[in-house]
Design an enzyme around this catalytic site. Sequence first.
Site, short mmCIF file in Angstrom:
data_model
loop_
_atom_site.label_atom_id
_atom_site.label_comp_id
_atom_site.label_asym_id
_atom_site.label_seq_id
_atom_site.Cartn_x
_atom_site.Cartn_y
_atom_site.Cartn_z
N HIS A 1 25.72 -8.47 0.99
CA HIS A 1 24.67 -9.17 1.74
C HIS A 1 24.76 -10.65 1.33
CE1 HIS A 1 21.10 -10.05 3.87
NE2 HIS A 1 20.26 -9.19 3.33
N ARG B 1 12.78 -9.91 7.16
CA ARG B 1 13.12 -11.26 6.70
C ARG B 1 14.44 -11.76 7.25
NH1 ARG B 1 9.85 -9.20 3.40
NH2 ARG B 1 11.10 -7.38 3.80
N THR B 2 15.47 -10.93 7.16
CA THR B 2 16.80 -11.43 7.51
C THR B 2 16.86 -11.74 9.00
OG1 THR B 2 17.69 -10.10 5.72
CG2 THR B 2 19.27 -10.93 7.33
N ARG C 1 24.04 -6.48 11.06
CA ARG C 1 23.61 -5.59 9.97
C ARG C 1 23.90 -4.17 10.43
NH1 ARG C 1 18.03 -5.61 6.69
NH2 ARG C 1 19.17 -7.27 5.65
N LYS D 1 23.57 5.49 23.53
CA LYS D 1 24.40 6.23 24.49
C LYS D 1 25.78 6.55 23.93
CE LYS D 1 22.27 3.70 28.32
NZ LYS D 1 22.56 2.66 29.33
C1 NCD Z 1 17.43 -6.33 1.22
C2 NCD Z 1 18.46 -5.58 2.07
O1 NCD Z 1 18.21 -5.32 3.25
O2 NCD Z 1 19.50 -5.31 1.50
N1 NCD Z 1 16.43 -6.94 1.97
C3 NCD Z 1 16.64 -8.18 2.49
O3 NCD Z 1 17.56 -8.41 3.24
N2 NCD Z 1 15.80 -9.14 2.06
C4 NCD Z 1 16.92 -5.56 0.08
C5 NCD Z 1 16.31 -4.21 0.30
O4 NCD Z 1 16.26 -3.70 1.41
O5 NCD Z 1 15.88 -3.64 -0.70
#
Ligand code: NCD
Length: 313
Positions: free
Chosen positions: A131, A53-54, A103, A82
């Site tokens: 997040h 999703r992100t 991320r 590497k």
């Molecule tokens: C979340 C995350 O990656 O922190 N997912 C997201 O970004 N929608 C929640 C999760 O992984 O449980």
Amino acid sequence: MRQDHLISATQLSRADIEAVLDRAAEIDADTEAWHGRRRGEILGLCFFEPSTRTRMSFDTAMKRLGGRTIDMGSVESSSVKKGETLADTVRVVEGYADALVLRHPLEGSAKMATEFVDVPLVNAGDGAGQHPTQTLLDLYTMRENAGLDDVTVGIMGDLKYGRTVHSLASALTNFDVRQHFVSPESLRLPRSVRYDLHESGAQVREHTDLHDVLGDLDVLYVTRIQRERFPDENEYLKVAGEYQIDTDDLDAAKDSLTVMHPLPRVDEIAPEVDGTTHAKYFQQAHNGVPVRMALLDMLLENARTDTTGETNE
Ligand code: NCD
């Protein structure tokens, strides 16, 4: 909003949050009108951890603004394999892009990365840390369905390792929200988050049983147990499957209860809940696009004003 980078929800005031949500609502009302806003600009996507999703909603958001994206790809296929350091990776990608989304599995990594880049950097999840863009879309969804003042919110599941929870809990202190945290004893909110909530004067209660509070809730935010963050698999197995809801549980809830989840879910919400009027988690995931469009537009606008002294309006 006058921020160079978005690393933590603790950076966001109520006015900042409302500015993003209001712009997202304008975008939602007429997305086409925003196409072309960021024409010629490039967003760099650096994901060192899995994401559906992100990553995809940032990608879609930038493209719907008329910009383009470049993607580092998986860790396996990049120079990280590497032995390249995070600092070097972001310094290189900064040279290709007007803004970065990062991320990474390590808490604090996004903050560290800002030491090395001048373009806006957005934290899309740093380990069990923060997040903040998930929180913006969570708040947008909450505002649409339950409002953000004089509401009672329950947050259930993995409160210890869940970064969406840490960001959401802190952002909610800007609003008149009563927060109830429901988790096994071993997955309570980290001490530092509890301390910050206490300092902000938030109305907070902790529970181990959802049924103690379910009937009072306007919003129930369910989260996945973050299996990948447990140092010991046996500890995970002790709590796995303990915090689940189905339609029978929801008999005790208000008819107007909004059920949310950042997704992905494992088994925390029975699929039979999806068809009820409570379920808003797919709508929540879709809201990632207008909200990230709004945020990217604002950060890129600020960056342009900083370097040229002009705005594009
Ligand atoms: C979340 C995350 O990656 O922190 N997912 C997201 O970004 N929608 C929640 C999760 O992984 O449980």
